[in-house]
Design an enzyme around this catalytic site. Sequence first.
Site, PDB file in Angstrom:
ATOM      1  N   VAL A  86       0.892  -1.355  -0.081  1.00 38.15           N
ATOM      2  CA  VAL A  86       0.070   0.009   0.023  1.00 38.15           C
ATOM      3  C   VAL A  86       0.670   1.220  -0.112  1.00 38.15           C
ATOM      4  O   VAL A  86       1.698   1.251   0.632  1.00 38.15           O
ATOM      5  CB  VAL A  86      -0.947  -0.037   1.296  1.00 38.15           C
ATOM      6  N   CYS A  87       0.607   2.349  -0.934  1.00 40.00           N
ATOM      7  CA  CYS A  87       1.026   3.361  -0.763  1.00 40.00           C
ATOM      8  C   CYS A  87       0.236   4.640  -0.135  1.00 40.00           C
ATOM      9  O   CYS A  87      -0.970   4.975  -0.798  1.00 40.00           O
ATOM     10  CB  CYS A  87       1.463   3.838  -2.246  1.00 40.00           C
ATOM     11  N   LEU A  88       0.728   4.834   1.037  1.00 44.49           N
ATOM     12  CA  LEU A  88      -0.238   5.842   1.850  1.00 44.49           C
ATOM     13  C   LEU A  88       0.717   6.662   2.778  1.00 44.49           C
ATOM     14  O   LEU A  88       1.413   6.001   3.474  1.00 44.49           O
ATOM     15  CB  LEU A  88      -1.185   4.902   2.787  1.00 44.49           C
TER      16      LEU A  88
END
Length: 149
Positions: A86-88
């Site tokens: 996940v890119c967060l």
Amino acid sequence: IQRLQKEVMELMSSTALDSSMVSAFPSDDNLFVWDGTIVGSKGTPYEELEFKIMLRMPNDYPYSPPFVQFVTPCFHPNIELQSGRVCLDILSEQWSAVMSIQSVLVSLQSLLAAPNNNSPMNMEAANMWADQAAYKTRVKTIHSSSQQS
């Protein structure tokens, strides 16, 4: 360990979270590995779809963010389809020790509804986002094929 134990208790008693929409608890009594579930919100391409996630806490949690991975394949601009990474921002440079697993779960559910197309991990999903009908079809195709395996 005390912080993680406290967070488990807070999640179990939390009224802030709709437990039918998001949840996470330690896996096999291991406080450093958690299994979670996120259900897509109404009005999104993910509506009523259930996604399994895994959270791994670093030894220095809460000073470093957990590593979060979608176990159920999720077609999304900010989620790598094959690995589930996940890119967060709150899982990297915007992490703060005052954040919790609960805040991560809420942020993940929000991310499903409002991706950051300026920082995509999945270019196909980012490019397709503008065509919501085609996007929703792709989401459901990938999700249903993962449920059959």
